[in-house]
Design a protein around this motif. Sequence first.
Motif, PDB file in Angstrom:
ATOM      1  N   LEU A  10       0.835  -1.206   0.000  1.00 53.12           N
ATOM      2  CA  LEU A  10       0.000   0.000   0.000  1.00 53.12           C
ATOM      3  C   LEU A  10       0.868   1.254   0.000  1.00 53.12           C
ATOM      4  CD1 LEU A  10      -3.022  -0.630   2.370  1.00 53.12           C
ATOM      5  CD2 LEU A  10      -3.049  -0.026  -0.037  1.00 53.12           C
ATOM      6  N   PHE A  11       1.963   1.205   0.813  1.00 48.43           N
ATOM      7  CA  PHE A  11       2.822   2.389   0.884  1.00 48.43           C
ATOM      8  C   PHE A  11       3.387   2.721  -0.497  1.00 48.43           C
ATOM      9  CE2 PHE A  11       7.130   4.060   1.019  1.00 48.43           C
ATOM     10  CZ  PHE A  11       6.874   5.291   1.575  1.00 48.43           C
ATOM     11  N   TYR A  12       3.949   1.685  -1.185  1.00 47.48           N
ATOM     12  CA  TYR A  12       4.562   1.978  -2.485  1.00 47.48           C
ATOM     13  C   TYR A  12       3.525   2.408  -3.507  1.00 47.48           C
ATOM     14  CZ  TYR A  12       9.146   0.627  -0.973  1.00 47.48           C
ATOM     15  OH  TYR A  12      10.350   0.613  -0.331  1.00 47.48           O
ATOM     16  N   LEU A  13       2.326   1.802  -3.418  1.00 45.01           N
ATOM     17  CA  LEU A  13       1.243   2.173  -4.345  1.00 45.01           C
ATOM     18  C   LEU A  13       0.870   3.645  -4.158  1.00 45.01           C
ATOM     19  CD1 LEU A  13      -0.159   0.190  -6.260  1.00 45.01           C
ATOM     20  CD2 LEU A  13      -2.122   0.267  -4.737  1.00 45.01           C
ATOM     21  N   VAL A  20       3.187  10.585  -9.254  1.00 43.90           N
ATOM     22  CA  VAL A  20       2.632  10.831 -10.585  1.00 43.90           C
ATOM     23  C   VAL A  20       1.728  12.056 -10.571  1.00 43.90           C
ATOM     24  CG1 VAL A  20       1.102   9.895 -12.343  1.00 43.90           C
ATOM     25  CG2 VAL A  20       2.820   8.434 -11.296  1.00 43.90           C
ATOM     26  N   MET A  21       0.875  12.124  -9.545  1.00 44.92           N
ATOM     27  CA  MET A  21      -0.042  13.264  -9.407  1.00 44.92           C
ATOM     28  C   MET A  21       0.744  14.562  -9.253  1.00 44.92           C
ATOM     29  SD  MET A  21      -3.395  12.582  -9.104  1.00 44.92           S
ATOM     30  CE  MET A  21      -4.446  11.180  -8.956  1.00 44.92           C
ATOM     31  N   ALA A  22       1.787  14.520  -8.413  1.00 44.47           N
ATOM     32  CA  ALA A  22       2.577  15.729  -8.165  1.00 44.47           C
ATOM     33  C   ALA A  22       3.229  16.207  -9.453  1.00 44.47           C
ATOM     34  CB  ALA A  22       3.634  15.445  -7.102  1.00 44.47           C
ATOM     35  N   LEU A  23       3.736  15.259 -10.251  1.00 45.98           N
ATOM     36  CA  LEU A  23       4.347  15.656 -11.524  1.00 45.98           C
ATOM     37  C   LEU A  23       3.300  16.273 -12.437  1.00 45.98           C
ATOM     38  CD1 LEU A  23       6.808  12.748 -12.188  1.00 45.98           C
ATOM     39  CD2 LEU A  23       7.320  15.121 -11.636  1.00 45.98           C
ATOM     40  N   PHE A  27       3.259  19.730 -14.563  1.00 50.19           N
ATOM     41  CA  PHE A  27       3.397  19.702 -16.016  1.00 50.19           C
ATOM     42  C   PHE A  27       2.092  19.875 -16.775  1.00 50.19           C
ATOM     43  CE2 PHE A  27       7.359  17.488 -14.797  1.00 50.19           C
ATOM     44  CZ  PHE A  27       8.216  18.386 -15.387  1.00 50.19           C
ATOM     45  N   SER A  28       0.943  19.782 -16.094  1.00 50.67           N
ATOM     46  CA  SER A  28      -0.321  19.921 -16.823  1.00 50.67           C
ATOM     47  C   SER A  28      -0.476  21.352 -17.335  1.00 50.67           C
ATOM     48  CB  SER A  28      -1.494  19.567 -15.913  1.00 50.67           C
ATOM     49  OG  SER A  28      -2.681  19.808 -16.601  1.00 50.67           O
ATOM     50  N   ARG A  29      -0.908  21.494 -18.586  1.00 56.09           N
ATOM     51  CA  ARG A  29      -1.089  22.828 -19.149  1.00 56.09           C
ATOM     52  C   ARG A  29      -2.455  23.394 -18.814  1.00 56.09           C
ATOM     53  NH1 ARG A  29       2.801  24.855 -21.890  1.00 56.09           N
ATOM     54  NH2 ARG A  29       1.476  26.577 -22.456  1.00 56.09           N
ATOM     55  N   LYS A  30      -3.372  22.531 -18.323  1.00 59.46           N
ATOM     56  CA  LYS A  30      -4.695  23.022 -17.962  1.00 59.46           C
ATOM     57  C   LYS A  30      -4.753  23.231 -16.456  1.00 59.46           C
ATOM     58  CE  LYS A  30      -7.206  21.082 -21.785  1.00 59.46           C
ATOM     59  NZ  LYS A  30      -8.192  20.098 -22.232  1.00 59.46           N
ATOM     60  N   LEU A  31      -5.134  24.468 -16.095  1.00 57.66           N
ATOM     61  CA  LEU A  31      -5.081  24.848 -14.683  1.00 57.66           C
ATOM     62  C   LEU A  31      -5.968  23.963 -13.824  1.00 57.66           C
ATOM     63  CD1 LEU A  31      -5.080  28.703 -14.284  1.00 57.66           C
ATOM     64  CD2 LEU A  31      -3.545  27.037 -13.315  1.00 57.66           C
ATOM     65  N   LEU A  32      -7.185  23.679 -14.317  1.00 57.68           N
ATOM     66  CA  LEU A  32      -8.120  22.927 -13.486  1.00 57.68           C
ATOM     67  C   LEU A  32      -7.631  21.507 -13.269  1.00 57.68           C
ATOM     68  CD1 LEU A  32     -11.013  23.771 -12.312  1.00 57.68           C
ATOM     69  CD2 LEU A  32     -11.710  21.842 -13.659  1.00 57.68           C
ATOM     70  N   ARG A  33      -7.022  20.934 -14.325  1.00 61.20           N
ATOM     71  CA  ARG A  33      -6.485  19.576 -14.166  1.00 61.20           C
ATOM     72  C   ARG A  33      -5.376  19.569 -13.138  1.00 61.20           C
ATOM     73  NH1 ARG A  33      -6.589  16.031 -19.630  1.00 61.20           N
ATOM     74  NH2 ARG A  33      -8.771  16.433 -20.097  1.00 61.20           N
ATOM     75  N   ALA A  34      -4.547  20.632 -13.143  1.00 60.64           N
ATOM     76  CA  ALA A  34      -3.490  20.726 -12.142  1.00 60.64           C
ATOM     77  C   ALA A  34      -4.102  20.774 -10.742  1.00 60.64           C
ATOM     78  CB  ALA A  34      -2.644  21.964 -12.393  1.00 60.64           C
ATOM     79  N   ILE A  36      -6.968  19.519  -9.789  1.00 58.39           N
ATOM     80  CA  ILE A  36      -7.503  18.205  -9.428  1.00 58.39           C
ATOM     81  C   ILE A  36      -6.372  17.255  -9.056  1.00 58.39           C
ATOM     82  CG2 ILE A  36      -8.801  16.223 -10.283  1.00 58.39           C
ATOM     83  CD1 ILE A  36     -10.395  18.744  -9.678  1.00 58.39           C
ATOM     84  N   ALA A  37      -5.242  17.359  -9.786  1.00 58.92           N
ATOM     85  CA  ALA A  37      -4.096  16.516  -9.440  1.00 58.92           C
ATOM     86  C   ALA A  37      -3.566  16.885  -8.059  1.00 58.92           C
ATOM     87  CB  ALA A  37      -3.004  16.667 -10.489  1.00 58.92           C
ATOM     88  N   LEU A  38      -3.607  18.179  -7.737  1.00 52.58           N
ATOM     89  CA  LEU A  38      -3.186  18.620  -6.402  1.00 52.58           C
ATOM     90  C   LEU A  38      -4.079  17.999  -5.342  1.00 52.58           C
ATOM     91  CD1 LEU A  38      -1.305  20.492  -4.839  1.00 52.58           C
ATOM     92  CD2 LEU A  38      -3.050  22.241  -4.992  1.00 52.58           C
ATOM     93  N   MET A  39      -5.384  17.950  -5.646  1.00 53.49           N
ATOM     94  CA  MET A  39      -6.315  17.301  -4.714  1.00 53.49           C
ATOM     95  C   MET A  39      -5.908  15.846  -4.513  1.00 53.49           C
ATOM     96  SD  MET A  39     -10.341  16.616  -5.185  1.00 53.49           S
ATOM     97  CE  MET A  39     -10.153  15.076  -6.052  1.00 53.49           C
ATOM     98  N   GLY A  40      -5.520  15.180  -5.621  1.00 51.26           N
ATOM     99  CA  GLY A  40      -5.091  13.792  -5.512  1.00 51.26           C
ATOM    100  C   GLY A  40      -3.870  13.653  -4.620  1.00 51.26           C
ATOM    101  N   VAL A  41      -2.876  14.541  -4.813  1.00 51.34           N
ATOM    102  CA  VAL A  41      -1.660  14.476  -3.992  1.00 51.34           C
ATOM    103  C   VAL A  41      -2.016  14.615  -2.517  1.00 51.34           C
ATOM    104  CG1 VAL A  41       0.512  15.601  -3.468  1.00 51.34           C
ATOM    105  CG2 VAL A  41      -0.230  15.427  -5.815  1.00 51.34           C
TER     106      VAL A  41
END
Lengths: 200, 373
Positions: A10-13, A20-23, A27-34, A36-41
Amino acid sequence: MIVQATHTVLFYLIAALALVMALSVVFSRKLLRAAIALMGVLALTAGLYILLGAEFLAGVQVLVYVGGIVVLIVFAIMLTRSSDLLEDQPTLPRALLGAFVGLVFLVMSSAVFFSSPFQADTSGAQVTDDTVAIGRSLLDYGPKGYVLPFEIISLLLLAAAIGGIVIARKIPAPSQPFTSGGDLPGEADFTQPRSQREEA
Amino acid sequence: MQNAMSMILVAATGPWAAKTVAERASESLDTSLWAVAAYMVLALLAVVVLVTLLGLVLIYAERKIAGRFQCRVGPMRVGPHGLLQTVADTFKLLLKEDIIPTRADQAMHLLAPFLCMGATVLIIAVLPYSPTMQILDLNIGVLFVTAVSGFGVMGILLGGWSSNNKWSLIGAMRSGAQIISYEISATLALLVVVLFAGTMSLRGIVESQEAGWWIWRAHGVGLISFIVYLIASTAEINRTPFDIPEGESELTAGFHAEYSGLRFSFFFLSEFINMFIVSALAATLFLGGWMPFHIGGWTTFNNVMGLIPPSLWFAGKNLFVIFVIMWFRWTFPRLRVDQLMRLEWKILLPIGFANLMAASLVVLSNFYFFPGK
């Protein structure tokens, strides 16, 4: 044994997904996607806290960051122009400033990273996640208490809230139509007596 | 006869041996891994069945109650008294074309309904339905529920934004503003009960109400926070009179205007399940959850009340609160945006803060009806 293995997997997953989310935040060019990825992180970080046995911290992490900060960021993005229009090239000074700030941050974080020993705690001591204990130490004014930072942060937040209200408050402009002293749009200032009230 | 009666009474007065599915699973961890897997499957199956059944029952109930309030009979054609109407509607929704607008942000458009539904399902897993019917009891239960509902807000905002439609965007903005405003009052009301019970675990809160429910044990403080919670959480789940995010006469359907088929049904279902969650929380925190109606010290009365199984107590309280929320919807007209904000920031929030202070005084002086242990 199986519990340990599950923990490790679980830890490694979670760690890999968070990376991946942090990257993709960067690197996402769309602000909203960035956003949402921040929310994931942030949510995955809460998952790491749960693996460490700090359930309360995980709950607060999700409550404050997902329910508060990221919602605020998404609101700000929704209030500004559409992310499709985000194509303009930054000017040279801006690009230089951005690179400088990025470099400073890189140096700072790598200094912290390389100076910490990362010693594994092999004593097997279980972290006690007791909300009562956390509450007591927050309000304790002894040598190990945190009442002073707690009060300072409270004052700071109160000042920020009052500042927000002051900035957002409508200033009555009697010469303009549809403005008033009250918070009902298009209504006269009912705090004044009828004879002194200006007809809009 | 006498013997049978006393046996029943003994059975009824025995201590509630509360045990969650997660606890059973972790007990059998040392003996058999298959048992653990079986408990996991059981928990998943229970959640899926509950969500499906709730969807069917609540939507049917809403339409029937709406009919009664408007002097009609409601759905009558499919099945006896229209009982199968929701089933037919579900099949219709599943067979519909799944449309994604051309200029929409596709990935976000697909993700949004799952965020809403995921938040809902995560909360369902921690609710205590009866002493033995609870999947997982967290010691941060109340905090977990408030935290996870944040994902629901994100789902709504995302759905409205990614549709690339001005009505959806306005609906999502209104919904987000409304939810994060009313969340404060709802959380303040929940905090009052956490203060009374001294724990955030939902099971612990239910068990703390053995001498009496918190709504009446604290001299009105509990009642006020119950009312504040009911109003604020009705606003949080976007139901009339707080349904300006959807306002079909001005925004077509708000944030889910561009959704169809299965994805629309996810939003729709999660709205109804959220209503169940709100009433389940109200029942658990203020009305004693699965705890029967007890009055501290009245042993015989408590024994008689204990004859009714705890799961029926929980279901009864829950259905009552659900009916009240539906009653709101078909009785009150919709609020304007400025009225909505004034209600929260100028009326509910000061009441909530004053009530929290009063509650801490009550707790400090141990000034309850039936202080108990």
